[in-house]
Scaffold this motif. Structure first.
Motif: not given
Length: 468
Positions: A132-148
């Motif tokens: 589950g780590y890889w999926t979680l990390m990529k999902g969070e990172a994409l969300g953070l890029r979208a946020f910025h």
């Protein structure tokens, strides 16, 4: 344990936080282990707490200065012309530095996020092997890029309803210094939503773990990170910005129904209403870092206080605000003899003293109120107002006088009160292209120029090319 303290526990985090597109050697060392990937992700959150980003400039600092929030002038009260210089982005040195600084720092964080995403794709699956780590990390990172990117769009992009095809930002998905053309706002918004849709799918099985009681600390401390509810909340923001009210309402409702939070009715201890925060940051030693801005009215000099009259007007004390917890002494504000100070960033004798809210539950109710019928909208506005202490006898009523303009003005008052020192009111005013606002300098020649920050002259260092 705050997110920043957690980040500091990973070796290499400090190096990664400071990495830029020209410092790839340091970042390459980080992605040799799963621990390094964890450190990289948490390092993004750590960087977001800097003064130059969401620790000040993007919350209670630069973006709030654009709406003339504070009265910390000392004995040298500025003239209307002097206050208007804040919007002379091309000639005034302070305004120019603000425009350049926000651009550079937000894109620097995006560079760090892209570095993480790039490494996750290029070999990360073989290194990040915990289930589950890889999926979680990529999902969070994409969300953070979208946020910025969305905040860049809200600052440097057009008034979207007026000119969605204005070229305004480069879209960067790789960690390099390759020149990129400026894309139209509509393309940027489309790319942001694509990132969020992918993040939503990756995080669809996110358990949130709001109780923070797991043995796995990395999974356990997710209550206010870019989890699946934060992604949905950001989608609601983006949809509303581009005028897609149906999808804005859909996502806001999903957050309200699924986040498990309720609107706060007491902020004496939880001063920033962190228990209803969908997405936020923990800032290590925040009380020390913000003491020059928020010092409980001890010096009446540089602290970001407002005058008594200003505060009374903003919160409509005479009519409905006397019991509003966003206004009351010892609740939302400290009422000093010569001024009043917002308590959201004061650390003394509070429960959540190192917290920075970025998306809160109340905003989801406001998004719903703006996106549904006039008759239904008053229900959602009144829910927030009642939770904050405004009497039901003062509820808004969907009568003949309550038209689109009345709804907009009611929400304008709410954004001004609810998000004091959080940086969100400016975006509401821009989205609706308000021609003026409370305490707006009368000498501003063009509100459109005021709302749209120009692309910095020296952005070429970050690989921005000509307009497409």
């Amino acid at each position: 344990m705050s997110m920043v303290l957690f980040a500091a526990g990973f070796a290499g985090c400090a190096d990664w936080v400071n990495v830029t597109p020209k410092d790839q050697v340091e970042s390459d060392k980080l992605f040799n282990s799963e621990l390094g990937y964890k450190s990289a992700l948490i390092g993004i959150y750590a960087r977001m707490t800097l003064d130059e980003t969401y620790g000040k400039s993007m919350t209670y600092g630069s973006v709030e200065f654009l709406v003339q929030r504070y009265d910390n002038y000392g004995s040298n009260i500025p003239t209307e012309e002097q206050r208007a210089q804040r919007y002379d982005y091309k000639k005034n040195e302070s305004a120019k530095n603000m425009v350049n600084g926000l651009w550079v720092n937000l894109f620097c964080t995006i560079g760090n996020i892209n570095n993480l995403l790039q490494n996750l794709e290029n070999g990360g699956r073989n290194i990040v092997t915990t289930d589950g780590y890889w999926t979680l990390m990529k999902g969070e990172a994409l969300g953070l890029r979208a946020f910025h990117y969305f905040d860049l769009l809200r600052l440097y992009g057009p008034i979207y309803s007026e000119d969605p095809e204005m070229a305004c930002l480069p879209w960067r998905t790789e960690f390099n210094d390759e020149a990129k053309s400026l894309l139209p706002a509509s393309r940027i918004a489309q790319n942001i939503l694509h990132d969020l849709e992918e993040a939503e799918e990756l995080l669809k099985d996110d358990n949130l773990h709001y109780q923070n009681n797991l043995d796995d600390v990395f999974l356990g401390y997710r209550k206010h990170r870019m989890n699946k509810m934060a992604v949905k909340a950001l989608m609601a923001r983006v949809y509303l910005w581009i005028g897609d009210k149906a999808n804005a309402a859909l996502k806001a409702k999903e957050v309200i129904d699924g986040c498990g939070f309720t609107l706060a009715m007491d902020n004496t201890k939880d001063v920033s209403l962190y228990e209803e925060t969908i997405f936020g940051l923990g800032r290590d030693d925040m009380e020390t870092k913000v003491k020059n801005d928020w010092a409980e009215l001890t010096r009446y000099a540089n602290e970001l206080y407002i005058s008594n009259d200003n505060c009374d007007q903003v919160f409509n004390k005479q009519n409905i605000g006397i019991n509003d917890i966003r206004y009351k002494n010892g609740y939302g504000f400290i009422h000093g003899e010569n001024g009043r100070m917002c308590r959201k960033y004061l650390g003394r004798e509070v429960e959540y003293k190192e917290k920075i809210p970025l998306i809160r539950l109340s905003e989801m109710y406001y998004i719903l109120a703006e996106s549904v019928s006039l008759e239904e909208s008053v229900t959602y506005i009144n829910l927030v107002r009642n939770a904050r202490g405004i009497s039901r006898s003062n509820n808004l009523v969907a009568n003949d006088a309550y038209d689109e303009q009345a709804r907009r003005d009611a929400l304008n008052e709410e954004y001004q009160k609810e998000f004091f020192a959080e940086g969100q009111w400016f975006y509401f005013l821009k989205r609706h292209n308000y021609r003026t606002f409370w305490r707006c300098p009368s000498t501003i020649p063009s509100m459109t120029k005021y709302y749209v920050l120009p692309t910095p002259d020296d952005e070429i260092e970050y690989g921005v090319g000509a307009q497409e």
